[in-house]
Design a protein around this motif. Structure first.
Motif, PDB file in Angstrom:
ATOM      1  N   MET A  93       4.496  60.118  12.880  1.00 45.71           N
ATOM      2  CA  MET A  93       3.801  59.653  14.066  1.00 45.71           C
ATOM      3  C   MET A  93       2.727  60.674  14.450  1.00 45.71           C
ATOM      4  N   GLU A  94       1.525  60.187  14.686  1.00 47.52           N
ATOM      5  CA  GLU A  94       0.408  61.050  15.029  1.00 47.52           C
ATOM      6  C   GLU A  94       0.542  61.535  16.476  1.00 47.52           C
ATOM      7  N   SER A  95       0.108  62.767  16.713  1.00 45.62           N
ATOM      8  CA  SER A  95       0.196  63.297  18.064  1.00 45.62           C
ATOM      9  C   SER A  95      -0.840  62.629  18.973  1.00 45.62           C
ATOM     10  N   ILE A  96      -0.541  62.603  20.236  1.00 42.72           N
ATOM     11  CA  ILE A  96      -1.460  62.041  21.224  1.00 42.72           C
ATOM     12  C   ILE A  96      -2.773  62.814  21.222  1.00 42.72           C
ATOM     13  N   LEU A  97      -2.697  64.139  21.127  1.00 46.01           N
ATOM     14  CA  LEU A  97      -3.913  64.946  21.123  1.00 46.01           C
ATOM     15  C   LEU A  97      -4.789  64.636  19.911  1.00 46.01           C
ATOM     16  N   SER A  98      -4.188  64.468  18.737  1.00 45.44           N
ATOM     17  CA  SER A  98      -4.963  64.117  17.547  1.00 45.44           C
ATOM     18  C   SER A  98      -5.617  62.752  17.708  1.00 45.44           C
ATOM     19  N   ALA A  99      -4.866  61.793  18.200  1.00 42.28           N
ATOM     20  CA  ALA A  99      -5.403  60.446  18.400  1.00 42.28           C
ATOM     21  C   ALA A  99      -6.534  60.463  19.433  1.00 42.28           C
ATOM     22  N   LEU A 100      -6.385  61.239  20.476  1.00 42.53           N
ATOM     23  CA  LEU A 100      -7.423  61.356  21.498  1.00 42.53           C
ATOM     24  C   LEU A 100      -8.672  61.991  20.896  1.00 42.53           C
ATOM     25  N   TYR A 101      -8.482  63.050  20.114  1.00 41.90           N
ATOM     26  CA  TYR A 101      -9.604  63.748  19.478  1.00 41.90           C
ATOM     27  C   TYR A 101     -10.367  62.813  18.534  1.00 41.90           C
ATOM     28  N   ARG A 102      -9.654  61.989  17.806  1.00 43.56           N
ATOM     29  CA  ARG A 102     -10.274  61.094  16.830  1.00 43.56           C
ATOM     30  C   ARG A 102     -10.831  59.818  17.456  1.00 43.56           C
ATOM     31  N   GLY A 103     -10.706  59.687  18.771  1.00 42.63           N
ATOM     32  CA  GLY A 103     -11.246  58.511  19.441  1.00 42.63           C
ATOM     33  C   GLY A 103     -10.384  57.282  19.333  1.00 42.63           C
ATOM     34  N   GLN A 104      -9.122  57.463  18.950  1.00 46.99           N
ATOM     35  CA  GLN A 104      -8.222  56.323  18.803  1.00 46.99           C
ATOM     36  C   GLN A 104      -7.589  55.922  20.123  1.00 46.99           C
ATOM     37  N   ILE A 105      -7.686  56.781  21.109  1.00 47.30           N
ATOM     38  CA  ILE A 105      -7.190  56.469  22.450  1.00 47.30           C
ATOM     39  C   ILE A 105      -8.394  56.452  23.375  1.00 47.30           C
ATOM     40  N   GLN A 106      -8.664  55.322  23.966  1.00 49.42           N
ATOM     41  CA  GLN A 106      -9.794  55.179  24.874  1.00 49.42           C
ATOM     42  C   GLN A 106      -9.325  54.443  26.121  1.00 49.42           C
ATOM     43  N   PRO A 107      -8.694  55.177  27.054  1.00 52.83           N
ATOM     44  CA  PRO A 107      -8.123  54.515  28.218  1.00 52.83           C
ATOM     45  C   PRO A 107      -9.140  53.738  29.047  1.00 52.83           C
ATOM     46  N   ASP A 108     -10.365  54.207  29.095  1.00 54.17           N
ATOM     47  CA  ASP A 108     -11.363  53.508  29.899  1.00 54.17           C
ATOM     48  C   ASP A 108     -11.702  52.133  29.349  1.00 54.17           C
ATOM     49  N   GLU A 109     -11.418  51.902  28.068  1.00 53.07           N
ATOM     50  CA  GLU A 109     -11.707  50.609  27.453  1.00 53.07           C
ATOM     51  C   GLU A 109     -10.490  49.701  27.370  1.00 53.07           C
ATOM     52  N   THR A 110      -9.311  50.242  27.595  1.00 48.67           N
ATOM     53  CA  THR A 110      -8.103  49.438  27.414  1.00 48.67           C
ATOM     54  C   THR A 110      -7.367  49.139  28.709  1.00 48.67           C
ATOM     55  N   ILE A 111      -7.701  49.831  29.776  1.00 48.98           N
ATOM     56  CA  ILE A 111      -6.989  49.630  31.041  1.00 48.98           C
ATOM     57  C   ILE A 111      -7.510  48.381  31.741  1.00 48.98           C
ATOM     58  N   VAL A 112      -6.607  47.511  32.095  1.00 51.89           N
ATOM     59  CA  VAL A 112      -6.921  46.352  32.923  1.00 51.89           C
ATOM     60  C   VAL A 112      -6.010  46.444  34.136  1.00 51.89           C
ATOM     61  N   PRO A 113      -6.606  46.657  35.316  1.00 54.08           N
ATOM     62  CA  PRO A 113      -5.763  46.797  36.509  1.00 54.08           C
ATOM     63  C   PRO A 113      -4.849  45.590  36.706  1.00 54.08           C
ATOM     64  N   SER A 114      -3.644  45.852  37.159  1.00 55.26           N
ATOM     65  CA  SER A 114      -2.683  44.774  37.398  1.00 55.26           C
ATOM     66  C   SER A 114      -2.651  44.358  38.864  1.00 55.26           C
ATOM     67  N   HIS A 115      -3.522  44.952  39.655  1.00 54.49           N
ATOM     68  CA  HIS A 115      -3.579  44.595  41.081  1.00 54.49           C
ATOM     69  C   HIS A 115      -3.900  43.107  41.199  1.00 54.49           C
ATOM     70  N   PRO A 116      -3.185  42.379  42.048  1.00 51.71           N
ATOM     71  CA  PRO A 116      -3.377  40.926  42.117  1.00 51.71           C
ATOM     72  C   PRO A 116      -4.774  40.494  42.564  1.00 51.71           C
ATOM     73  N   GLU A 117      -5.521  41.365  43.205  1.00 47.33           N
ATOM     74  CA  GLU A 117      -6.862  40.990  43.662  1.00 47.33           C
ATOM     75  C   GLU A 117      -7.943  41.278  42.615  1.00 47.33           C
ATOM     76  N   TYR A 118      -7.594  41.944  41.517  1.00 46.11           N
ATOM     77  CA  TYR A 118      -8.605  42.370  40.552  1.00 46.11           C
ATOM     78  C   TYR A 118      -9.356  41.187  39.922  1.00 46.11           C
TER      79      TYR A 118
END
Length: 102
Positions: free
Chosen positions: A1-26
């Motif tokens: 399993m790849e480390s979170i830091l390695s995945a972040l460094y390689r651009g495999q984790i992009q929270p700004d592109e994957t987060i969809v707010p679950s707030h009911p008004e969104y």
């Protein structure tokens, strides 16, 4: 399993592109914004609507900067909380050894 830091460094984790707010008004707010943009598009001439879109782009840029700062601040706050908890580990161990419940 790849480390979170390695995945972040390689651009495999992009929270700004994957987060969809679950707030009911969104999603309803997103639909409302889309409907208003459609209304403005039909009421404004092409040049005025282009200027309005430029305004929205500026607002989006400012919001992105704020969200990035909030993310960094939250991450640092969380890391500092971990440091605080870990620096007082001996308090927990000594309490547990003495028979006191935590």
């Amino acid at each position: 399993m790849e480390s979170i830091l390695s995945a972040l460094y390689r651009g495999q984790i992009q929270p700004d592109e994957t987060i969809v707010p679950s707030h009911p008004e969104y999603r309803p707010l997103g639909r409302q914004i889309g409907a208003m943009k459609e209304q403005w598009s039909s009421r404004l001439d092409e040049e005025m609507y282009r200027e309005l879109e430029e305004y929205f782009d500026l607002c989006d840029s400012m919001d992105s900067i704020h969200v990035e700062a909030a993310f960094i601040h939250g991450f640092k706050l969380g890391a500092n909380m971990i440091f605080e908890v870990m620096s007082r580990r001996e308090d927990l161990v000594s309490n547990a050894a003495s028979g006191l419940s935590l």
